[in-house]
Design an enzyme around this catalytic site. Sequence first.
Site, PDB file in Angstrom:
ATOM      1  N   VAL A 127      -6.472   3.937   1.429  1.00 49.33           N
ATOM      2  CA  VAL A 127      -6.216   3.437   2.779  1.00 49.33           C
ATOM      3  C   VAL A 127      -6.366   4.571   3.791  1.00 49.33           C
ATOM      4  CG1 VAL A 127      -4.460   2.458   4.307  1.00 49.33           C
ATOM      5  CG2 VAL A 127      -4.721   1.573   1.987  1.00 49.33           C
ATOM      6  N   VAL A 133       1.625   6.915   0.525  1.00 46.06           N
ATOM      7  CA  VAL A 133       0.742   5.921   1.116  1.00 46.06           C
ATOM      8  C   VAL A 133      -0.566   5.968   0.340  1.00 46.06           C
ATOM      9  CG1 VAL A 133      -0.492   5.246   3.216  1.00 46.06           C
ATOM     10  CG2 VAL A 133       1.835   6.153   3.376  1.00 46.06           C
ATOM     11  N   CYS A 134      -1.123   4.811   0.038  1.00 50.93           N
ATOM     12  CA  CYS A 134      -2.354   4.696  -0.742  1.00 50.93           C
ATOM     13  C   CYS A 134      -3.444   5.595  -0.168  1.00 50.93           C
ATOM     14  CB  CYS A 134      -2.818   3.243  -0.750  1.00 50.93           C
ATOM     15  SG  CYS A 134      -4.302   2.952  -1.695  1.00 50.93           S
ATOM     16  N   LEU A 135      -3.963   6.507  -0.989  1.00 51.69           N
ATOM     17  CA  LEU A 135      -4.984   7.450  -0.533  1.00 51.69           C
ATOM     18  C   LEU A 135      -6.247   6.746  -0.075  1.00 51.69           C
ATOM     19  CD1 LEU A 135      -4.638  10.360  -3.100  1.00 51.69           C
ATOM     20  CD2 LEU A 135      -3.915  10.317  -0.716  1.00 51.69           C
ATOM     21  N   ASN A 140       0.798  -1.225   0.000  1.00 45.50           N
ATOM     22  CA  ASN A 140       0.000   0.000   0.000  1.00 45.50           C
ATOM     23  C   ASN A 140       0.831   1.275   0.000  1.00 45.50           C
ATOM     24  OD1 ASN A 140      -1.583  -2.053   2.194  1.00 45.50           O
ATOM     25  ND2 ASN A 140      -2.585  -1.544   0.260  1.00 45.50           N
TER      26      ASN A 140
END
Length: 184
Positions: free
Chosen positions: A88, A84-86, A76
Amino acid sequence: MSSPRRRIETDVMKLLMSDYEVTLVNDNMQEFYVRFHGPSETPYSGGIWKVHVELPSEYPWKSPSIGFVNRIFHPNIDELSGSVCLDVINQTWSPMFDMINIFEVFLPQLLRYPNASDPLNGEAAALLLREPNTYYAKVRDYIARYANKEDADITLNDSSDDDTMSSIDTESGDEIAGPMDSDF
């Protein structure tokens, strides 16, 4: 109800007064770096990362932007940019959270429980699902190469050159993820 500016100041002051090492960018409370240690009892234990945080003007109603500056291998987290994966962040973010929650709960949980079904790093997701032992070995390799104390100290303290954050990138030929601010 307090204004977003006051909330930003309150949350950042709490973080500055905590045990975390925080460095503001140009004395701006909306952009800063935090030294983050990998959570114990995870493959990331022992790793030390420099995390870049940007707080939007709409904070806390809008989630902060979070990125790892030195490399990390995780489904992620984008390997090159460190973002960092939005999804998430946005799925779990609430205005009730503060910056301490990001470093004591959110990031440790993200590292503890990677979500291979919503990857930014397809290779990490595929390895986690198909070859977990290879995935964990690669995580440990990245920690040894990019997230040990010596490299994190160089990364946190190097202000001599905008293009390099540590000597590791010239020795290995790999680029460290994310932009480096010359005042850091």
